[in-house]
Design an enzyme around this catalytic site. Structure first.
Site, PDB file in Angstrom:
ATOM      1  N   SER A 193       0.835  -1.202   0.000  1.00 59.76           N
ATOM      2  CA  SER A 193       0.000   0.000   0.000  1.00 59.76           C
ATOM      3  C   SER A 193       0.866   1.246   0.000  1.00 59.76           C
ATOM      4  O   SER A 193       1.971   1.255   0.556  1.00 59.76           O
ATOM      5  CB  SER A 193      -0.866  -0.025   1.256  1.00 59.76           C
ATOM      6  OG  SER A 193      -1.470   1.221   1.453  1.00 59.76           O
ATOM      7  N   TYR A 252      -2.118  -1.725  11.077  1.00 56.96           N
ATOM      8  CA  TYR A 252      -2.379  -2.154   9.690  1.00 56.96           C
ATOM      9  C   TYR A 252      -1.225  -1.726   8.776  1.00 56.96           C
ATOM     10  O   TYR A 252      -0.655  -2.546   8.047  1.00 56.96           O
ATOM     11  CB  TYR A 252      -3.713  -1.577   9.175  1.00 56.96           C
ATOM     12  CG  TYR A 252      -3.773  -1.556   7.669  1.00 56.96           C
ATOM     13  CD1 TYR A 252      -3.981  -2.725   6.949  1.00 56.96           C
ATOM     14  CD2 TYR A 252      -3.553  -0.364   6.956  1.00 56.96           C
ATOM     15  CE1 TYR A 252      -3.979  -2.707   5.564  1.00 56.96           C
ATOM     16  CE2 TYR A 252      -3.553  -0.340   5.572  1.00 56.96           C
ATOM     17  CZ  TYR A 252      -3.767  -1.513   4.883  1.00 56.96           C
ATOM     18  OH  TYR A 252      -3.745  -1.493   3.513  1.00 56.96           O
ATOM     19  N   LYS A 292       1.987  -3.930   6.551  1.00 53.12           N
ATOM     20  CA  LYS A 292       2.403  -3.837   5.145  1.00 53.12           C
ATOM     21  C   LYS A 292       3.913  -3.621   5.069  1.00 53.12           C
ATOM     22  O   LYS A 292       4.607  -4.215   4.241  1.00 53.12           O
ATOM     23  CB  LYS A 292       1.647  -2.710   4.432  1.00 53.12           C
ATOM     24  CG  LYS A 292       0.164  -3.000   4.262  1.00 53.12           C
ATOM     25  CD  LYS A 292      -0.085  -4.230   3.377  1.00 53.12           C
ATOM     26  CE  LYS A 292      -1.506  -4.722   3.378  1.00 53.12           C
ATOM     27  NZ  LYS A 292      -1.709  -6.026   2.767  1.00 53.12           N
TER      28      LYS A 292
HETATM   29  C1  UD1 Z   1      -7.454   4.286   3.730  1.00 54.68           C
HETATM   30  C2  UD1 Z   1      -6.498   3.920   4.806  1.00 54.68           C
HETATM   31  C3  UD1 Z   1      -5.264   3.324   4.159  1.00 54.68           C
HETATM   32  C4  UD1 Z   1      -5.655   2.085   3.381  1.00 54.68           C
HETATM   33  C5  UD1 Z   1      -6.748   2.429   2.379  1.00 54.68           C
HETATM   34  C6  UD1 Z   1      -7.280   1.131   1.830  1.00 54.68           C
HETATM   35  C7  UD1 Z   1      -6.939   5.452   6.653  1.00 54.68           C
HETATM   36  C8  UD1 Z   1      -6.446   6.596   7.447  1.00 54.68           C
HETATM   37  N1  UD1 Z   1      -6.186   5.086   5.621  1.00 54.68           N
HETATM   38  O1  UD1 Z   1      -6.832   5.233   2.860  1.00 54.68           O
HETATM   39  O2  UD1 Z   1      -4.317   2.985   5.139  1.00 54.68           O
HETATM   40  O3  UD1 Z   1      -4.539   1.573   2.700  1.00 54.68           O
HETATM   41  O4  UD1 Z   1      -7.825   3.130   3.009  1.00 54.68           O
HETATM   42  O5  UD1 Z   1      -8.379   1.331   1.034  1.00 54.68           O
HETATM   43  O6  UD1 Z   1      -7.974   4.882   6.947  1.00 54.68           O
HETATM   44  N2  UD1 Z   1     -13.051  10.689   3.411  1.00 54.68           N
HETATM   45  C9  UD1 Z   1     -14.081  11.558   3.740  1.00 54.68           C
HETATM   46  N3  UD1 Z   1     -15.246  11.038   4.222  1.00 54.68           N
HETATM   47  C10 UD1 Z   1     -15.432   9.691   4.404  1.00 54.68           C
HETATM   48  C11 UD1 Z   1     -14.388   8.800   4.061  1.00 54.68           C
HETATM   49  C12 UD1 Z   1     -13.209   9.340   3.564  1.00 54.68           C
HETATM   50  O7  UD1 Z   1     -13.948  12.776   3.598  1.00 54.68           O
HETATM   51  O8  UD1 Z   1     -16.510   9.295   4.871  1.00 54.68           O
HETATM   52  C13 UD1 Z   1     -11.806  11.233   2.869  1.00 54.68           C
HETATM   53  C14 UD1 Z   1     -10.593  10.891   3.706  1.00 54.68           C
HETATM   54  O9  UD1 Z   1     -10.395  11.847   4.696  1.00 54.68           O
HETATM   55  C15 UD1 Z   1      -9.500  10.870   2.644  1.00 54.68           C
HETATM   56  C16 UD1 Z   1     -10.220  10.414   1.377  1.00 54.68           C
HETATM   57  O10 UD1 Z   1     -11.593  10.644   1.612  1.00 54.68           O
HETATM   58  O11 UD1 Z   1      -9.014  12.157   2.440  1.00 54.68           O
HETATM   59  C17 UD1 Z   1     -10.005   8.954   1.056  1.00 54.68           C
HETATM   60  O12 UD1 Z   1     -10.330   8.200   2.205  1.00 54.68           O
HETATM   61  P1  UD1 Z   1     -10.339   6.596   2.210  1.00 54.68           P
HETATM   62  O13 UD1 Z   1     -11.172   6.103   1.104  1.00 54.68           O
HETATM   63  O14 UD1 Z   1     -10.677   6.156   3.589  1.00 54.68           O
HETATM   64  O15 UD1 Z   1      -8.845   6.213   1.845  1.00 54.68           O
HETATM   65  P2  UD1 Z   1      -7.467   6.630   2.566  1.00 54.68           P
HETATM   66  O16 UD1 Z   1      -7.709   7.330   3.851  1.00 54.68           O
HETATM   67  O17 UD1 Z   1      -6.639   7.321   1.561  1.00 54.68           O
END
Ligand code: UD1
Length: 337
Positions: free
Chosen positions: A125, A150, A154
């Site tokens: 990742s 987690y 990795k």
């Molecule tokens: C997350 C994990 C990462 C993992 C990946 C796998 C965290 C902190 N990181 O990545 O370790 O490898 O998933 O798929 O959990 N967001 C919102 N509202 C929401 C959900 C997300 O605003 O309800 C935003 C988050 O703040 C982020 C972006 O959307 O900026 C992407 O979020 P997400 O899909 O959870 O992925 P990552 O955080 O990048």
């Protein structure tokens, strides 16, 4: 050629099984169904016309792994997806993560090292880079201290593979994914998160269906063009194809090192608001959302430099964010119908 895909009924695993079968590989899946369903086999069969062999077993059981390799002694290629992946849960239950993600990896490698030759593809990742200093992120950007158990699994997984490859006949490719989203165009397979989705895209599509009231946008005060966090969202079908290319590279001995590492992303960063816009465009729906404080542990931005994947691996993401969002939306509608 027979290939073992662990976690082959999961989100990325199932899409990879489809691409492997389309390329003529014989696939055997190991999955413990902890975050997947046997129904996924039907979806794979509907798309490819072929049902992969399925062995329901838990990779934490060393004797079960040993027995598997006795039964399928012609397996020399493994794509290893099976792992737990919820960041928050890993903080609450670190030992579950260390056991599930590390013990199982060790047991697999112990079997493979007995073979005259073996090829291993590892699901890693971009989380290993933490908040990288320079964008886009190249493979030689420093690995930073993990922010969760987690993420640590990795990093440790990569190290275990590197140490093992040095002294065995195992060659490996570490694939560092950016943010996988979307679903197969057939809508036969896609992402099926248990409970409330933690990731952005499934939360958006469930909100679009009315299953969630509104999306929380975690932070709009990041130092990015629109203030929301930026990620590199990659279509799962593009990602799946990279695994087939990586495996063929090892089988054909085209690898330049015993262990190679590739970033898998599109190379383009998209903000949370851009993802919302894309959803609204492809679904013709308004998405209700509110701005909330930043989510703990989130980074500002991460998107891939794809030069090495493009030029050395010979793979390039072809599908756009809109195409990925449209497929995720089509899948969500099918699942709820
Ligand atoms: C997350 C994990 C990462 C993992 C990946 C796998 C965290 C902190 N990181 O990545 O370790 O490898 O998933 O798929 O959990 N967001 C919102 N509202 C929401 C959900 C997300 O605003 O309800 C935003 C988050 O703040 C982020 C972006 O959307 O900026 C992407 O979020 P997400 O899909 O959870 O992925 P990552 O955080 O990048």
């Amino acid at each position: 050629m027979k290939v073992l895909v662990t976690g082959g009924l999961g989100f990325i695993g199932s899409h990879t099984v489809v691409e492997l079968q389309n390329e003529g590989f014989e696939v055997v899946i190991i999955d413990n169904l902890s975050n997947s369903s046997e129904d996924v086999l039907k979806g794979i069969t509907a798309i490819t016309g072929k049902t992969p062999i399925f062995e329901k077993l838990d990779l934490r059981e060393k004797s079960a792994v040993q027995n598997f390799f006795k039964k399928h002694n012609d397996v020399t290629g493994v794509i290893h997806f099976a792992a737990s992946k919820a960041v928050g849960e890993s903080v609450e239950q670190p030992l579950l993560y260390y056991e599930n993600n590390i013990a199982s990896l060790v047991y697999l490698l112990q079997e493979l090292q007995q073979k005259p030759e073996a090829s291993f593809i590892f699901s890693s990742s971009c989380t290993v880079y933490g908040q990288a200093e320079k964008m886009p992120i190249t493979e030689d950007a420093p690995v930073q201290a993990a922010m969760s158990p987690y993420g640590n699994t990795k990093q440790i997984g990569e190290e275990i593979i590197i140490d093992t490859a040095k002294v065995t006949n195992i060659s490996a490719i570490l694939l560092r994914y950016f943010n996988p989203i979307g679903a197969h165009s057939s809508t036969e397979i896609g992402e099926l998160p248990l409970g409330v989705p933690q990731n952005l895209v499934p939360f958006i599509t469930q909100t679009g269906m009315g299953l969630r009231q509104e999306l929380s946008v975690f932070g709009n005060d990041y130092p990015t063009p629109d203030g929301t966090a930026v990620r590199d969202y990659i279509h799962v079908v593009d990602l799946a194809k990279a695994h087939v290319i990586a495996l063929q590279r090892l089988f054909n001995k085209k690898n330049l090192q015993k262990v190679e590492t590739f970033n898998l992303g599109t190379g383009t960063g998209s903000s949370v608001l851009e993802v919302i816009n894309s959803f609204e465009k492809v679904s013709d729906k308004k998405l209700p959302y509110k701005i909330m404080p930043r989510r703990e542990g989130d980074i500002t931005e991460a998107y891939a430099n794809t030069d090495k994947a493009n030029n050395v691996l010979g793979w390039k993401a072809e599908l756009s964010l809109d195409e990925a969002m449209a497929s995720a939306w089509k899948w969500e509608q099918k699942v709820r119908s």
